[in-house]
Design a protein around this motif. Structure first.
Motif, PDB file in Angstrom:
ATOM      1  N   LEU A 225       0.858  -1.195   0.000  1.00 37.87           N
ATOM      2  CA  LEU A 225       0.000   0.000   0.000  1.00 37.87           C
ATOM      3  C   LEU A 225       0.890   1.240   0.000  1.00 37.87           C
ATOM      4  CD1 LEU A 225      -2.447  -1.009   2.882  1.00 37.87           C
ATOM      5  CD2 LEU A 225      -3.028  -0.918   0.455  1.00 37.87           C
TER       6      LEU A 225
ATOM      7  N   GLN B  59       6.051   8.027  15.016  1.00 36.38           N
ATOM      8  CA  GLN B  59       4.790   8.220  14.297  1.00 36.38           C
ATOM      9  C   GLN B  59       3.608   8.548  15.207  1.00 36.38           C
ATOM     10  OE1 GLN B  59       3.776   6.188  10.785  1.00 36.38           O
ATOM     11  NE2 GLN B  59       5.675   5.029  10.697  1.00 36.38           N
TER      12      GLN B  59
ATOM     13  N   PRO C  89      -3.914  15.131  13.544  1.00 33.50           N
ATOM     14  CA  PRO C  89      -3.752  14.299  12.349  1.00 33.50           C
ATOM     15  C   PRO C  89      -3.819  12.812  12.670  1.00 33.50           C
ATOM     16  CG  PRO C  89      -1.615  15.077  13.059  1.00 33.50           C
ATOM     17  CD  PRO C  89      -2.622  15.667  14.014  1.00 33.50           C
ATOM     18  N   SER C  90      -4.915  12.368  13.262  1.00 32.10           N
ATOM     19  CA  SER C  90      -5.035  10.941  13.554  1.00 32.10           C
ATOM     20  C   SER C  90      -6.493  10.500  13.462  1.00 32.10           C
ATOM     21  CB  SER C  90      -4.488  10.652  14.955  1.00 32.10           C
ATOM     22  OG  SER C  90      -5.332  11.226  15.918  1.00 32.10           O
TER      23      SER C  90
ATOM     24  N   ASN D 147       3.717   1.366  11.626  1.00 31.08           N
ATOM     25  CA  ASN D 147       3.039   2.418  10.871  1.00 31.08           C
ATOM     26  C   ASN D 147       2.408   3.473  11.778  1.00 31.08           C
ATOM     27  OD1 ASN D 147       2.937   1.993   7.793  1.00 31.08           O
ATOM     28  ND2 ASN D 147       2.705  -0.072   8.622  1.00 31.08           N
ATOM     29  N   GLY D 148       2.803   3.478  13.026  1.00 29.48           N
ATOM     30  CA  GLY D 148       2.327   4.529  13.918  1.00 29.48           C
ATOM     31  C   GLY D 148       0.997   4.228  14.600  1.00 29.48           C
ATOM     32  N   GLY D 149       0.576   2.983  14.567  1.00 27.57           N
ATOM     33  CA  GLY D 149      -0.660   2.616  15.259  1.00 27.57           C
ATOM     34  C   GLY D 149      -0.436   2.650  16.769  1.00 27.57           C
TER      35      GLY D 149
ATOM     36  N   THR E 161      -5.722   3.569  17.134  1.00 25.38           N
ATOM     37  CA  THR E 161      -5.579   4.924  16.600  1.00 25.38           C
ATOM     38  C   THR E 161      -4.427   4.896  15.595  1.00 25.38           C
ATOM     39  OG1 THR E 161      -6.433   5.968  18.593  1.00 25.38           O
ATOM     40  CG2 THR E 161      -5.042   7.333  17.176  1.00 25.38           C
TER      41      THR E 161
ATOM     42  N   PRO F 192      -2.176   7.242  12.410  1.00 28.21           N
ATOM     43  CA  PRO F 192      -1.979   8.562  11.811  1.00 28.21           C
ATOM     44  C   PRO F 192      -2.962   8.722  10.645  1.00 28.21           C
ATOM     45  CG  PRO F 192       0.124   7.397  12.047  1.00 28.21           C
ATOM     46  CD  PRO F 192      -0.960   6.410  12.366  1.00 28.21           C
ATOM     47  N   SER F 193      -3.385   9.962  10.382  1.00 28.25           N
ATOM     48  CA  SER F 193      -4.488  10.135   9.437  1.00 28.25           C
ATOM     49  C   SER F 193      -4.143   9.700   8.011  1.00 28.25           C
ATOM     50  CB  SER F 193      -4.966  11.585   9.451  1.00 28.25           C
ATOM     51  OG  SER F 193      -3.877  12.446   9.222  1.00 28.25           O
ATOM     52  N   ASN F 194      -2.858   9.596   7.679  1.00 31.45           N
ATOM     53  CA  ASN F 194      -2.518   9.118   6.325  1.00 31.45           C
ATOM     54  C   ASN F 194      -2.557   7.596   6.215  1.00 31.45           C
ATOM     55  OD1 ASN F 194      -0.267   8.810   7.963  1.00 31.45           O
ATOM     56  ND2 ASN F 194       1.189   9.098   6.291  1.00 31.45           N
ATOM     57  N   LYS F 195      -2.869   6.903   7.323  1.00 28.08           N
ATOM     58  CA  LYS F 195      -2.844   5.435   7.305  1.00 28.08           C
ATOM     59  C   LYS F 195      -4.252   4.821   7.351  1.00 28.08           C
ATOM     60  CE  LYS F 195       1.631   5.259   7.110  1.00 28.08           C
ATOM     61  NZ  LYS F 195       2.548   5.227   8.247  1.00 28.08           N
TER      62      LYS F 195
ATOM     63  N   GLU G 101      -6.025   3.736   4.938  1.00 27.87           N
ATOM     64  CA  GLU G 101      -6.142   2.544   4.095  1.00 27.87           C
ATOM     65  C   GLU G 101      -5.498   1.322   4.757  1.00 27.87           C
ATOM     66  OE1 GLU G 101      -5.161   2.964  -0.064  1.00 27.87           O
ATOM     67  OE2 GLU G 101      -6.080   1.013  -0.507  1.00 27.87           O
ATOM     68  N   LEU G 102      -4.432   1.570   5.508  1.00 26.05           N
ATOM     69  CA  LEU G 102      -3.829   0.450   6.245  1.00 26.05           C
ATOM     70  C   LEU G 102      -4.847  -0.134   7.223  1.00 26.05           C
ATOM     71  CD1 LEU G 102      -1.167  -1.170   6.935  1.00 26.05           C
ATOM     72  CD2 LEU G 102      -0.986   0.365   8.897  1.00 26.05           C
TER      73      LEU G 102
END
Lengths: 491, 573
Positions: free
Chosen positions: A28, A386, B41-42, B159-161, B178, B180-183, B185-186
């Protein structure tokens, strides 16, 4: 007909999406996320009346929170008066004021649906009010009264004492409480201020005059740092805060440094015999200060070892592989005033307590001997880098975080702390991780605390014989339960 | 003057603050609830399955919770180096486990006949079982070679979860994180992936983990085992009566086949709700949800309802326990389910009773000083509800007096209308909490999940007006209906003799160290003795000896006499 069309769309949708959805998440791609933390200077106000305040407006909801941190704590308790700090903290907000009885105050706050909190912990005090914005002025009037003219009403004073004494009876009931108490004693020594806890004699000796003395010594604006957030205009709020702290009726004392005279116990396996079917275990070593240059490497190391939950080694082996514990972890936070601890801990059925200890110690050794994997570095670092934006997720957190920096002095010592936070983690190397593991995870100093059924624990599990002497130098030492009123050993 | 004014102006507040939820449905029936918030941003995201321990049956109690644990074990592509081998080993494991289960059946029969005393003791297992277990362990070792440990978690964390967790209640099971807002789709990939095809690796080690969880929460805490037992006394016919974590007999008996069936029945899109709160665009999120979660297929059968209802209670139930605790009183009443019209008056009543200015504290703690702490709360669960009140007994007071005082306070709710100002105070707090609940993403997510899992998320926005509408007459009517003797269960906890309180026996203070230790041992053995006749025999002996020794009698003898008298008194009570 409608039905057929619908299922066709679903079928089509399925084919299309299945083609688009990769089999692995690494395939992805994600949009870039840019984030810069706020700067404390933006919100910092040096009030003429004394305190530094962080004022963070937020018009989203009709709520205001005013929170005051006070430079005092358990370390300021006079000799023989253990408990006076907590009691003062509690009764400030729950004991009424000069103009209102405790009952009147509580009733009014409840009617306004406002929250008033007050407490004194080991290294700080805190008093705060949370109101609907329409009630802010009244909330501030109450707050000033609580801070300057508390009543310490006798009936509430007596009730608090009674609850304290009655609560002491429960000190040996839950193995978790015994564990917490003995862990602190082993970690910092019985004479360290955190271990001078209330006894029946100390609580009985406390008078209302003691509370007044403690309050007037420390609760004055020079010892305050203020965090304010919510539905207000900044300028107006600053005026209100000046009024809140102006013309303080007493002068008090200057804040004193938090003591650091701690002593880590001699190596050994310390066991408290308590008849429960699950042993609680802590494998301990001296820890670090958060300002130490090793701090970032230590966090990454600990995260890989046992601090990262399911991605960490101790959890994987003790919980997932062996099913020996529900919770198995390690922690090594940086101390604010003095170095804290490294602790690896778990709770396991009596028969497998020793076996699990052996596994944890093996992992502690392994991370000093072998270089960690790239994958582990990525995971550990990400969990700090992150998630960093969450530090400032709400306006309340912005105010509280910067107030905390001011309070502990790091804000002045290192104003770039948050700006550099992510880069510092990113810079940690695998070699750093191994270096700090070797430096801090020293087997010759290990102290193990076990609270549980001694006989069954020592008998162990038939499939997993463990030689207890191999676990820590110094051998087995019995720790007696303590008389809950005197804290003297019960023998 | 100002203060007085404020008082009367208060009702201005009573404009309900809604949680701005947008509801959507995917083509497969899965519900999607979205709350856009752009403060940080989350995104806090999760999903709830409307299945909990209430959907279990005897023999597989604990499966809903065990299943929650298993949902973190991966998918065909996540958590393994070689899926084919992975499947083969798991199939082999099941074959061995089937044989072990047959052996366990035999062992249960042996236990019924008294041939073995402890089914959990590794040394009492049959030879055949132990041989099979060795075989199974080899398969576990082989499996480890193809498993990628906790990969599900690792992907999220790298991935910052954060805040990844799950929980199981009587009615629902929830999973959340929770990112990050760019994730976003993950999140979609991971969550739809584990729903589409979860793989239950390490199933049998996880059962041991759950057992440790049971020991930690229920068995090794002072009150855990007693509250579990009291809960089972309270619920007579309803499945709420068994513990969420499961009975010890059932947890080790649950098979992977049971878990597969459970999944096929309850983890179907029409029984799931996806919830997102945070920094995303609804349109994009919905398209993505359709693409990923749209892959889930509807169940073959309608999701079953729980049919067994709680039998109306016929008589008061009472529970007396000696535990390592200060004495306390705990009272439950049966009340109606989530969304029932009477639950609002019950919620108001719980707030009238509890808290700093609640009636229980005023009466029992401040006025009569019978208790040091009191509490009250109520909840409507999906199928039925409960109201709970109680308190800790003050030193030297009688639990019976505390119980009577609680009943008196509750009784007053029936006989006297609640004064307007007191009612307004409670309503003001309900209204203010509508704002306080909206401060950040994660807590908003958790409220939606909880309310949706218990019944319907809409209740978050409709309950406010209903609470404000409760009248003093409603309270009297509802109190009369539910707060009856026949509808309640009362638990009285007293301190187990010989525990806590230090040297409770003042006589011990006079003894030397060694004598003290001896006396303690003796007292504890006396306190576990249940045979009154034997105790009386020993008491008689001691009394004769004391008489003989006169003033020369060692002080420990008096301590022993006192302990015997006390225990006999307790047993004869």
């Amino acid at each position: 007909m409608k039905k057929i069309v619908l299922s066709l769309t679903i079928a089509l949708g399925f084919i299309v999406s299945a083609a688009e959805i990769p089999d692995r998440p690494e395939k992805l791609t994600f949009p870039k996320l840019k984030y810069e933390p706020p700067s404390g200077a933006e919100f910092r106000v040096q009030l003429k009346s004394g305190p530094v305040a962080f004022v963070v407006p937020n018009r989203e909801l009709p709520l205001v929170s005013v929170s005051i941190r006070v430079r005092t704590g358990q370390y300021n308790e006079p000799k023989g008066k253990a408990g006076v700090a907590g009691m003062t903290g509690f009764l400030l907000g729950k004991g009424g004021t000069k103009t209102r009885t405790a009952e009147e105050l509580e009733e009014r706050l409840a009617f306004l649906a406002a929250g008033l909190s007050s407490s004194v912990g080991d290294t700080s005090g805190s008093v705060g009010v949370n109101t609907l914005s329409k009630d802010l002025d009244e909330g501030l009037v109450i707050l000033r009264e609580v801070l300057t003219a508390p009543r310490f009403q006798k009936s509430r004073f007596d009730l608090y004492k009674q609850k304290q004494l009655q609560g002491m009876k429960q000190r040996n009931d839950d193995s978790k409480n015994i564990e917490r108490r003995e862990l602190l004693r082993l970690a910092y020594g019985p004479k360290f201020f955190r271990n001078v806890i209330p006894t029946k004699a100390s609580v009985e000796s406390i008078t209302v005059e003691d509370l007044r003395a403690f309050h007037q010594a420390w609760f004055h604006p020079d010892n305050f740092v203020v965090a304010v957030s919510g539905d207000f205009d900044r300028k107006t709020m600053v005026v209100k805060l000046e009024k809140l702290f102006a013309k303080w009726p007493f002068t008090g004392k200057a804040a004193v440094p938090v003591p650091t005279n701690k002593r880590f116990a001699k190596p050994g396996v310390y066991i408290v015999d308590k008849d429960v079917n699950q042993g609680r275990v802590d494998i301990m070593l001296p820890g670090i200060h958060r300002d130490h240059p090793d701090f970032y490497a230590v966090q990454v190391m600990n995260n890989i070892l046992g601090g990262g939950g399911f991605t960490s080694r101790i959890t994987n082996r003790v919980r997932s592989d062996e099913g020996l514990a529900y919770s198995a972890y390690s922690y090594m936070p940086g101390g604010t005033y003095y170095p804290l601890l490294f602790v690896a801990g778990y709770q396991s059925k009596s028969a497998t307590v020793q076996y699990a200890a052996q596994i944890v110690l093996e992992e502690m050794r392994r991370i000093t001997m072998e270089v960690v994997m790239d994958k582990e570095m990525v995971t550990a670092k990400s969990s700090y880098i992150q998630t960093f934006p969450e530090t400032f997720e709400t306006k309340g957190k912005v105010a509280a975080t910067f107030a905390d920096e001011e309070f502990t002095g790091r804000g002045a010592r290192n104003p770039a702390h948050f700006k550099e936070f992510r880069a510092k983690f990113a810079a940690v190397t695998k070699a750093d991780v191994q270096r700090v593991a070797k430096k801090y995870l020293t087997p010759d100093k290990v102290v193990i605390l076990i609270v549980g059924n001694k006989d069954v624990i020592l008998k162990g599990h038939p499939d997993h014989p463990v030689n207890l002497d191999s676990l820590a130098p110094g051998g087995l030492k019995d720790v007696p339960l303590r008389d809950p009123f005197t804290m003297q050993p019960l023998k | 003057m100002r203060i007085l004014l404020g008082l009367f102006l208060f009702p201005a507040l009573l404009v309900a603050q809604q949680v701005p939820v947008k509801e959507h449905f995917l083509a497969n029936g899965m519900k999607v609830l979205l709350v856009e918030r752009h403060d940080a941003p989350s995104i806090s995201g999760g999903w709830v399955a409307r299945v909990g321990s209430v959907n279990e049956r005897p023999g597989i109690t604990g499966i809903a919770h065990l299943f929650e644990h298993m949902m973190f074990k991966g998918t065909p592509t996540l958590g393994t180096k070689d899926y084919k081998k992975d499947l083969k080993i798991m199939a082999d494991q099941e074959r061995v486990r089937d044989l072990m289960r047959a052996e366990e059946r035999k062992m249960r029969a042996m236990w019924r006949r008294g041939e073995i005393t402890d089914l959990f003791d590794p040394e009492q297992k049959t030879k055949r079982w132990r041989a099979l277990n060795d075989e199974f362990k080899k398969l576990v070792d082989a499996h480890r070679k193809v498993i990628v440990k906790n990969e599900f978690d690792r992907i999220y964390t790298s991935n910052g979860g954060s805040k990844m967790n799950a929980y199981t209640t009587y009615d629902h099971t929830a999973y959340f994180i929770t990112v990050p807002s760019n994730k976003l789709e993950l999140f979609m990939w991971m969550e739809s992936g584990r729903l589409l095809e979860p793989v239950f690796r390490e199933f049998y080690a996880e059962r041991d983990v759950v057992f440790e969880e049971r020991r930690m929460r229920t068995e090794s805490t002072p009150l855990g085992k007693f509250s579990e037992s009291f809960n089972s006394l309270f619920w007579e016919s309803h499945p709420y009566g068994w513990p969420i974590i499961g009975w010890p007999s059932d947890i080790p008996a649950i098979s992977k086949a049971d878990a597969d069936e459970f999944y096929a029945t309850f983890y179907v899109p029409e029984n799931l709700t996806l919830v997102l709160v945070g920094d995303f665009k609804s349109k994009e999120a919905l398209t993505m949800a359709q693409k990923y979660f749209g892959r889930l297929k509807r169940g073959k059968k309608t999701v079953p309802d729980v049919i067994t209802m709680e039998m109306p209670q016929k008589a008061e139930k009472r529970f007396y326990a000696e535990a390592e605790t200060n004495p306390n009183v705990d009272i439950y009443w049966h009340t109606p389910a989530f969304g029932h019209k009477d639950t609002y008056a019950l919620s108001v009543m719980s707030k009238i009773l509890t808290g700093n200015t609640g009636r229980l504290k005023k009466e029992l703690v401040l006025k009569s000083k019978l208790a040091t702490d009191t509490f009250a709360w109520t909840r409507g669960m999906h199928y039925a509800g409960q109201f709970n009140a109680g308190g800790e007994v003050a030193d030297g007071k009688d639990p019976a007096a505390v119980e009577a005082a609680i009943h008196a306070v509750v009784e007053k709710l029936k006989t006297e209308p609640v004064p307007a100002k007191e009612l307004q105070k409670v309503k003001n707090n309900f209204a203010a909490s509508e704002y306080r609940r909206l401060t950040s993403n994660h807590p908003i997510l958790m409220q939606i999940i909880h309310t949706e899992g218990t019944g319907d998320w809409r209740e978050l926005n409709t309950s406010g007006a209903k609470l404000q509408a409760v009248t003093p007459a409603d309270i009297q009517r509802v109190a009369k209906k539910y707060f009856t003797k026949e509808n309640r269960a009362v638990a009285i906890y007293t301190r187990k003799p010989g525990t806590g309180g230090g040297d409770e026996n003042p006589l011990l203070a006079d003894l030397s160290g060694q004598a003290k230790a001896m006396a303690r041992k003796f007292i504890s053995s006396v306190n576990s003795e249940k045979d009154v006749a034997s105790l009386k025999g020993r008491l008689q002996q001691i009394e004769e000896q004391l008489e003989k020794a006169g003033s020369k009698a060692p002080p420990i003898m008096k301590v022993i006499r006192a302990a015997l008298r006390k225990r006999i008194g307790e047993l004869e009570k």
